[in-house]
Design a protein around this motif. Structure first.
Motif, PDB file in Angstrom:
ATOM      1  N   GLY A 103       6.100   6.220  20.718  1.00  0.00           N
ATOM      2  CA  GLY A 103       6.930   5.924  19.888  1.00  0.00           C
ATOM      3  C   GLY A 103       6.406   5.287  18.396  1.00  0.00           C
ATOM      4  N   LYS A 142       6.052  16.315   1.838  1.00  0.00           N
ATOM      5  CA  LYS A 142       4.689  17.312   1.918  1.00  0.00           C
ATOM      6  C   LYS A 142       4.442  17.981   3.033  1.00  0.00           C
ATOM      7  CE  LYS A 142      -0.118  16.973   0.432  1.00  0.00           C
ATOM      8  NZ  LYS A 142      -1.287  15.848   0.409  1.00  0.00           N
ATOM      9  N   CYS A 143       4.491  17.415   4.181  1.00  0.00           N
ATOM     10  CA  CYS A 143       4.296  18.331   5.521  1.00  0.00           C
ATOM     11  C   CYS A 143       5.561  19.253   5.543  1.00  0.00           C
ATOM     12  CB  CYS A 143       4.580  17.269   6.658  1.00  0.00           C
ATOM     13  SG  CYS A 143       2.856  16.153   6.854  1.00  0.00           S
ATOM     14  N   ARG A 148       0.946  -1.289   0.130  1.00  0.00           N
ATOM     15  CA  ARG A 148       0.190  -0.009  -0.111  1.00  0.00           C
ATOM     16  C   ARG A 148       1.025   1.292  -0.001  1.00  0.00           C
ATOM     17  NH1 ARG A 148      -3.079  -3.950   2.389  1.00  0.00           N
ATOM     18  NH2 ARG A 148      -4.972  -4.001   2.275  1.00  0.00           N
ATOM     19  N   GLY A 149       0.625   2.211  -0.991  1.00  0.00           N
ATOM     20  CA  GLY A 149       1.102   3.482  -0.989  1.00  0.00           C
ATOM     21  C   GLY A 149       0.606   4.382  -0.243  1.00  0.00           C
ATOM     22  N   PHE A 183       5.399  19.334  16.459  1.00  0.00           N
ATOM     23  CA  PHE A 183       5.604  17.951  15.770  1.00  0.00           C
ATOM     24  C   PHE A 183       6.015  17.087  16.881  1.00  0.00           C
ATOM     25  CE2 PHE A 183       8.472  15.344  13.198  1.00  0.00           C
ATOM     26  CZ  PHE A 183       7.344  14.547  12.364  1.00  0.00           C
ATOM     27  N   ASN A 184       5.834  15.609  16.742  1.00  0.00           N
ATOM     28  CA  ASN A 184       6.214  14.734  17.866  1.00  0.00           C
ATOM     29  C   ASN A 184       7.067  13.779  17.431  1.00  0.00           C
ATOM     30  OD1 ASN A 184       6.449  14.659  20.546  1.00  0.00           O
ATOM     31  ND2 ASN A 184       4.299  14.178  21.043  1.00  0.00           N
ATOM     32  N   GLY A 185       7.869  14.104  16.210  1.00  0.00           N
ATOM     33  CA  GLY A 185       8.741  12.942  15.780  1.00  0.00           C
ATOM     34  C   GLY A 185       8.294  11.809  14.824  1.00  0.00           C
ATOM     35  N   THR A 215       6.072   5.892   0.100  1.00  0.00           N
ATOM     36  CA  THR A 215       4.666   6.747  -0.074  1.00  0.00           C
ATOM     37  C   THR A 215       3.999   6.211   1.276  1.00  0.00           C
ATOM     38  OG1 THR A 215       3.988   5.176  -1.535  1.00  0.00           O
ATOM     39  CG2 THR A 215       4.874   7.179  -2.332  1.00  0.00           C
ATOM     40  N   GLY A 216       3.882   4.784   1.506  1.00  0.00           N
ATOM     41  CA  GLY A 216       2.791   4.412   2.660  1.00  0.00           C
ATOM     42  C   GLY A 216       3.944   4.092   3.892  1.00  0.00           C
ATOM     43  N   VAL A 217       5.023   4.678   4.161  1.00  0.00           N
ATOM     44  CA  VAL A 217       5.864   4.586   5.332  1.00  0.00           C
ATOM     45  C   VAL A 217       5.944   5.773   6.199  1.00  0.00           C
ATOM     46  CG1 VAL A 217       8.043   3.886   6.330  1.00  0.00           C
ATOM     47  CG2 VAL A 217       7.009   2.329   4.422  1.00  0.00           C
ATOM     48  N   ARG A 218       5.955   6.900   5.159  1.00  0.00           N
ATOM     49  CA  ARG A 218       6.154   8.206   5.609  1.00  0.00           C
ATOM     50  C   ARG A 218       7.469   8.572   6.415  1.00  0.00           C
ATOM     51  NH1 ARG A 218       4.304   9.765   2.431  1.00  0.00           N
ATOM     52  NH2 ARG A 218       4.198  11.706   3.186  1.00  0.00           N
ATOM     53  N   ASP A 271       7.789  13.315   8.923  1.00  0.00           N
ATOM     54  CA  ASP A 271       6.991  12.254   8.289  1.00  0.00           C
ATOM     55  C   ASP A 271       6.977  12.468   6.834  1.00  0.00           C
ATOM     56  OD1 ASP A 271       5.404  14.329   8.802  1.00  0.00           O
ATOM     57  OD2 ASP A 271       3.654  13.020   9.074  1.00  0.00           O
ATOM     58  N   SER A 311       8.119   7.638  14.134  1.00  0.00           N
ATOM     59  CA  SER A 311       8.299   6.421  14.665  1.00  0.00           C
ATOM     60  C   SER A 311       9.704   5.855  14.499  1.00  0.00           C
ATOM     61  CB  SER A 311       7.237   5.388  14.469  1.00  0.00           C
ATOM     62  OG  SER A 311       7.756   4.109  14.082  1.00  0.00           O
ATOM     63  N   TYR A 312      10.197   5.241  15.581  1.00  0.00           N
ATOM     64  CA  TYR A 312      11.549   4.348  15.651  1.00  0.00           C
ATOM     65  C   TYR A 312      11.497   3.418  14.408  1.00  0.00           C
ATOM     66  CZ  TYR A 312      15.442   0.976  17.286  1.00  0.00           C
ATOM     67  OH  TYR A 312      16.399   0.581  17.326  1.00  0.00           O
ATOM     68  N   GLN A 369       9.464  22.820  14.922  1.00  0.00           N
ATOM     69  CA  GLN A 369       9.458  21.212  15.221  1.00  0.00           C
ATOM     70  C   GLN A 369       9.085  20.738  16.383  1.00  0.00           C
ATOM     71  OE1 GLN A 369       8.206  20.720  12.204  1.00  0.00           O
ATOM     72  NE2 GLN A 369       9.447  18.841  11.612  1.00  0.00           N
ATOM     73  N   GLN A 417       9.977   3.471  11.585  1.00  0.00           N
ATOM     74  CA  GLN A 417      10.267   4.368  10.336  1.00  0.00           C
ATOM     75  C   GLN A 417      11.440   4.598  10.068  1.00  0.00           C
ATOM     76  OE1 GLN A 417       6.570   6.246  11.686  1.00  0.00           O
ATOM     77  NE2 GLN A 417       6.448   6.842   9.564  1.00  0.00           N
ATOM     78  N   SER A 470      10.137   8.749  -0.124  1.00  0.00           N
ATOM     79  CA  SER A 470       8.848   8.076  -0.891  1.00  0.00           C
ATOM     80  C   SER A 470       9.340   7.565  -2.363  1.00  0.00           C
ATOM     81  CB  SER A 470       7.851   9.364  -1.109  1.00  0.00           C
ATOM     82  OG  SER A 470       7.189   9.599   0.377  1.00  0.00           O
TER      83      SER A 470
END
Lengths: 408, 408
Positions: free
Chosen positions: A256, B109-110, A70-71, B288-290, B255-258, B106, B292-293, B284, B295, B249
């Protein structure tokens, strides 16, 4: 010739938790032998729950195969997650929230600081005092806060709702009329939760004044008493005046992992009839690119029967800490509140110390980290926040150190 | 009485890719038998690479054990990832970027829509025309764009840099002086990349005029020719005038991991000496809160030897599609550019069709989805974007359908 956002230099000091991190690191560098116990930043310590771990492995495997890869995720989040949220978090409590009023995000901190963007910069905000600093800082950056007075720790255009011992740390209706009202219940930092009557009073007020309540319910999973609403939408009339922001961070230990969501009801419109729901769709589809499938599957696992059992167990563990902290503080002669429907305990600093003085003494003499109340606003001065997110062992040792302590 | 952000109603229509999705869904509902081939939105289709999958499983396992669980990530991202980025993406190309100038996020785009927040709303922006709509829309929302003219498709306060057949789709220095300049190379949507001399001209211009270049390098992994810089920091002087935004991406199929990152050099200051680096830290850490480990470990895996081999293979696969599209279009008598240093092919619509007319014909008669150039701005009218992110098989079938087509 470019210029910076003229509101940034108005912000005093650094972000609260960055400043705490800085002081702790500086101390640790000078005293590498001192073991530090952290009951400061509200970060969880228990590992991800087995049901979540299984769901994440399965999702990673799906992402590894072309047929199930999934993208980009759907803008508002996957339907499998939004329908579970609608059913479990709302329908089960009699709240009529549809999946398309739910917007999945990478966490409540982003949502709570982004939501102000869809409102006019002329809007006046009201916040509790003490308050989670993100509400105010995001509005400062957007130019809504006016000027800062370092003596009073207050912004000229912000309406403050004092939460003090006298009012049981529950905000009262203000004299000036705000346009946007940030409410957090169960409250960070005071650990106090609003009951049904108290919250209904705010809903009625917001409807009467055409104000919007931005309701931060990040700690709802910690509610234990019956008369405390888990969602503002349990209050009649809330769908025409409230936006609710939720987090998986404290519910399922996702600090996290990063997952949260925001509810923007379709009925929420300005006096002129402009709906907020399409504005938030536009904001999110333009400036955000969704949350990973893996995180959303992790979130969905939280709503399974097993996931719910694990959540309960985890919350019970942390609330046992809250109990030990409350009792430990009482035994040591402190005055404290919170910790019944929230993972936060709010204590009065001993010996007339300012909250940063107490922070420094706790850190330097006892290797204990908490959060100084003044970091949350003027009414937080003389208070201090401890969190229940440690292990039983560390919580007990922290209480032991506090009991031994002499301060002032 | 609350009011909405008065800039939102100025935005014409819905977000481009939402509108495309809407039309495709409506068509599919009426013609469920028609198999649709999507070469529209730039979403990848190949599954996550084995090295990434292994790293994510390992990270999930770490998160499942108390000893290795990780809560909130460091504000700027884990050092293990930032040091790899600094070494691989910059030091290896002679760019002196330190890990503390890198901010993990993440996704691009952001970052690309958030970065404008640290600048004054008085700043005038310059964008290519055609342009990725997020640059403009984020500035419209912030009040920097002025008023929209639906006849010219242009905003009154935006400085447009036409990218046309005449200038080889490379933007030229504008007559009016902007404060913030969005450059995207390799370009989305035209697929054209700026060479070293062309980019250096912009760097020198920005330094001379005290403007900031916001350099979107999301497609740098697709560069195949030697004289094309992968980073703006390959140009002398860029550290005093440029911010670079990168994405995993399109490099690693995230694209689906960010996952993405932004580089804000410490030397980048206003004419008055105000540095941007601390402002972005503040933005940031407050809003923003970072990431995920899990990712971030996925991102780190991309920089391993195996990860790099897999990235190369994946890019080669997509670029083979780009070649087939270019050749297929030529064989079918279309005029097209791009697709050499970018996964995008930019073609002239046939028979004098507008780009939305061509979109509808392609969809309705051939079940093919692309992106109408007009969605990217006035100079995109009469053009159409195809992407190389499908499978070989679908790409070939799409070209077959186009070859058979008669339009107009």
């Amino acid at each position: 010739m470019f210029q910076i956002n003229e509101n940034y230099p108005k912000l005093p000091g650094s972000y609260l938790f960055s400043e705490i991190g800085r002081r702790v690191n500086a101390f640790q560098k000078e005293h590498p032998e001192q073991e530090i116990i952290r009951l400061g930043i509200g970060d969880v310590t228990r590992p991800l729950m087995p049901s979540v771990v299984r769901a994440m492995h399965a999702a990673v495997d799906e992402m590894s195969r072309a047929e199930t890869f999934r993208g980009y995720a759907p803008e508002q989040g996957y339907e499998f997650l939004r329908t579970r949220i609608a059913r479990h978090d709302f329908a089960s409590r009699g709240c009529d929230i549809s999946p398309d009023e739910i917007f999945v995000s990478d966490g409540a901190k982003c949502d709570v600081s982004n939501i102000q963007e869809i409102f006019s910069t002329d809007c006046r905000i009201a916040v509790g005092d003490p308050v989670y600093p993100v509400y105010v800082d995001a509005n400062v950056m957007a130019g809504r806060a006016g000027e800062y007075d370092p003596d009073t720790l207050r912004w000229s255009r912000v309406i403050y709702l004092p939460c003090t011992e006298e009012n049981g740390f529950v905000p009262e209706l203000p004299e000036e009329t705000p346009d946007l009202i940030y409410l957090c219940s169960p409250n960070n930092p005071t650990g106090t939760a609003m009951n049904r009557q108290e919250l209904q009073k705010w809903v009625d007020y917001a409807n009467r004044e055409h104000a919007v309540i931005l309701f931060d319910a990040a700690y709802e999973a910690y509610i234990h008493e019956n008369n405390i609403p888990h969602s503002i939408f349990e209050c009649p009339g809330a769908k025409t005046c409230a936006i609710e922001i939720r987090s998986f961070s404290k519910t399922a230990g996702f600090t996290g992992v990063r997952l949260g969501y925001t509810v923007v009801p379709r009925e929420l419109v300005t006096a002129g009839g402009q709906a907020l729901h399409p504005l938030w769709i536009r904001r999110q589809s333009t400036r955000f690119n969704g949350v990973s499938y893996i995180q959303q599957q992790a979130g969905a696992a939280v709503y399974t029967e097993e996931g719910q059992r694990e959540v309960e167990e985890s919350i019970a563990y942390y609330m046992e800490n809250a109990k030990r902290i409350r009792e430990g503080l009482q035994a040591a002669g402190f005055t404290a509140s919170g910790g019944v429907n929230a993972p936060y305990i709010w204590l009065k600093t001993p010996g007339g110390l300012s909250s940063w003085q107490f922070f420094d003494q706790l850190l330097e003499q006892y290797g204990l980290v908490g959060t100084p109340g003044a970091g949350f606003g003027a009414c937080g001065e003389g208070y201090f926040r401890l969190t229940a997110f440690g292990s039983h062992e560390n919580t007990d040792r922290a209480m032991e150190r506090l009991r031994r302590g002499t301060f002032g």
